[in-house]
Scaffold this motif. Structure first.
Motif, short mmCIF file in Angstrom:
data_model
loop_
_atom_site.label_atom_id
_atom_site.label_comp_id
_atom_site.label_asym_id
_atom_site.label_seq_id
_atom_site.Cartn_x
_atom_site.Cartn_y
_atom_site.Cartn_z
N ASP A 93 -28.90 -35.67 -67.28
CA ASP A 93 -27.40 -35.79 -67.24
C ASP A 93 -26.71 -34.58 -67.90
O ASP A 93 -25.38 -34.53 -68.26
N GLN A 94 -27.34 -33.81 -68.58
CA GLN A 94 -26.76 -32.70 -69.64
C GLN A 94 -26.34 -31.57 -68.35
O GLN A 94 -26.93 -31.53 -67.42
N VAL A 95 -25.41 -30.92 -68.98
CA VAL A 95 -25.17 -29.34 -68.42
C VAL A 95 -25.39 -28.31 -69.40
O VAL A 95 -25.15 -28.32 -70.54
N VAL A 96 -26.16 -27.71 -68.83
CA VAL A 96 -27.07 -26.44 -69.55
C VAL A 96 -26.87 -25.15 -69.16
O VAL A 96 -27.10 -24.92 -67.74
N PHE A 97 -26.30 -24.31 -69.77
CA PHE A 97 -26.33 -22.78 -69.54
C PHE A 97 -27.62 -22.34 -69.85
O PHE A 97 -27.95 -22.41 -71.29
N VAL A 98 -28.29 -21.65 -69.12
CA VAL A 98 -29.33 -20.79 -69.23
C VAL A 98 -29.31 -19.26 -68.88
O VAL A 98 -28.83 -18.82 -67.93
N ASP A 99 -29.38 -18.67 -69.98
CA ASP A 99 -29.33 -17.07 -69.84
C ASP A 99 -29.97 -16.36 -68.89
O ASP A 99 -31.16 -16.97 -68.73
N SER A 100 -29.83 -15.03 -68.49
CA SER A 100 -30.51 -14.28 -67.93
C SER A 100 -31.52 -13.76 -69.03
O SER A 100 -31.31 -13.79 -70.21
N GLY A 101 -32.99 -13.70 -68.29
CA GLY A 101 -33.83 -12.92 -69.16
C GLY A 101 -35.31 -13.47 -68.91
O GLY A 101 -35.42 -14.60 -68.38
N SER A 102 -36.33 -12.74 -69.23
CA SER A 102 -37.55 -13.03 -68.77
C SER A 102 -38.31 -14.40 -69.66
O SER A 102 -38.97 -15.16 -69.37
N THR A 103 -37.70 -14.56 -70.99
CA THR A 103 -38.20 -15.78 -71.71
C THR A 103 -37.57 -16.89 -71.31
O THR A 103 -38.09 -18.20 -70.95
N THR A 104 -36.06 -17.04 -70.92
CA THR A 104 -35.56 -18.16 -70.38
C THR A 104 -36.15 -18.40 -69.16
O THR A 104 -36.04 -19.61 -68.46
N LEU A 105 -36.66 -17.47 -68.07
CA LEU A 105 -36.95 -17.73 -67.08
C LEU A 105 -38.05 -18.52 -66.98
O LEU A 105 -38.30 -19.29 -65.71
N ALA A 106 -39.01 -18.63 -67.85
CA ALA A 106 -40.16 -19.50 -67.99
C ALA A 106 -39.63 -20.88 -67.94
O ALA A 106 -40.79 -21.60 -68.05
N LEU A 107 -38.46 -21.29 -68.42
CA LEU A 107 -38.02 -22.68 -68.18
C LEU A 107 -37.89 -23.35 -67.06
O LEU A 107 -37.78 -24.65 -66.76
N SER A 108 -38.10 -22.71 -65.90
CA SER A 108 -37.85 -23.11 -64.50
C SER A 108 -38.55 -24.38 -64.22
O SER A 108 -37.73 -25.48 -63.62
N ASP A 109 -39.84 -24.59 -64.26
CA ASP A 109 -40.45 -25.69 -64.18
C ASP A 109 -39.98 -27.00 -64.94
O ASP A 109 -40.12 -27.90 -64.39
N ARG A 110 -39.60 -26.63 -66.31
CA ARG A 110 -39.42 -27.87 -67.18
C ARG A 110 -37.99 -28.31 -66.74
O ARG A 110 -37.69 -29.50 -66.82
N LEU A 111 -36.73 -27.39 -66.36
CA LEU A 111 -35.77 -27.66 -65.82
C LEU A 111 -35.50 -28.51 -64.74
O LEU A 111 -34.92 -29.77 -64.75
N ALA A 112 -36.53 -28.31 -63.88
CA ALA A 112 -36.45 -28.95 -62.51
C ALA A 112 -37.15 -30.30 -62.81
O ALA A 112 -36.78 -31.26 -61.54
N ALA A 113 -37.65 -30.61 -63.63
CA ALA A 113 -38.33 -32.08 -63.87
C ALA A 113 -37.45 -32.92 -64.80
O ALA A 113 -37.67 -34.01 -64.77
#
Length: 252
Positions: A93-113
């Motif tokens: 239920d949180q609202v999260v800003f995720v920056d551009s960048g190659s390190t933050t991009l690695a979060l995609s699988d975790r965010l979707a879960a």
């Protein structure tokens, strides 16, 4: 092994991994750590690498401007560990800003879960990955697209972000100094990063260890406004709290 051969071998290792520690280089080349330190000093003086605390990164002064696709392929294991650690600080239920960048991009699988998480991002590849994973609440901030960032910047992007209250802002940076704050080589990104930090209850910074302690000409966010820095170690992750942030009020 003569010095010239060692130097070339060090450059090859750094080109492949992005970062190597002094002990790992000494083991790989079967020489003493003192010899490796002398070699790194020589290579840095030649502009071929950049020394960091305990090791070195490849590319010298040009490392800041590496193409996004190349940055994404570098240090993938480290970025995965950082992403795993960052995800543990997020809640449904949180609202999260995720920056551009190659390190933050690695979060995609975790965010979707994470159930009912809302992601707000200027990153084109992150938005694409999340939509492909059928994540429902993804807001791509429009604006001027920068090919080197694979993301949007500028007044239109900042205006779009202003509509959101953020529980967490997840930022990247070119350098992280635990006393001075975050530095960035791309000037156009700075206003959006500052705005995201101002609008968020909590600010997390994700950075591979070669960026820790790195100074820069342009600091865009003081250490007092950072809640947590998540970085990698030789065999895991480390979570660092800047001393200046100890007095930050708790999230609203």
């Amino acid at each position: 092994m003569d010095a010239a051969t060692r130097h070339q071998r060090i450059l090859d290792l750094l080109a492949g991994a992005g970062y190597e520690s002094v002990p790992s280089l000494a083991t790989a080349l079967q020489v003493s750590e003192m010899t490796i330190r002398r070699d790194l000093d020589h290579l840095e003086a030649s502009g071929l690498i950049r020394r960091t605390h305990g090791g070195a990164v490849g590319g010298g002064a040009n490392e800041f401007s590496l193409d996004f696709g190349l940055r994404r392929r570098q240090q993938q294991e480290a970025k995965t560990r950082i992403a795993d650690a960052a995800a543990r600080h997020l809640r449904e239920d949180q609202v999260v800003f995720v920056d551009s960048g190659s390190t933050t991009l690695a979060l995609s699988d975790r965010l979707a879960a994470i159930p009912r998480l809302t992601v707000v991002t200027p990153s084109l590849p992150l938005a694409q990955l999340l939509v492909a994973k059928r994540m429902a609440n993804v807001h791509l901030l429009g604006g001027e697209v920068r090919y080197d960032l694979m993301g949007c910047v500028g007044p239109i992007t900042e205006q779009a972000l202003a509509a959101f209250h953020l529980d967490v802002a997840i930022l990247g940076a070119s350098g992280v100094h635990l006393e001075r704050g975050l530095c960035r080589s791309t000037v156009e990104e700075i206003p959006l990063k500052r705005q995201a930090a101002r609008q968020a209850d909590r600010v997390l910074v994700l950075a591979t260890r070669d960026k820790i302690g790195r100074s820069g000409a342009m600091y865009f966010l003081p250490a007092s406004e950072i809640d947590l820095v998540i970085t990698d170690t030789a065999d895991g992750v480390e979570e660092l709290v800047p001393a200046a942030s100890a007095g930050r009020p708790p999230p609203r």
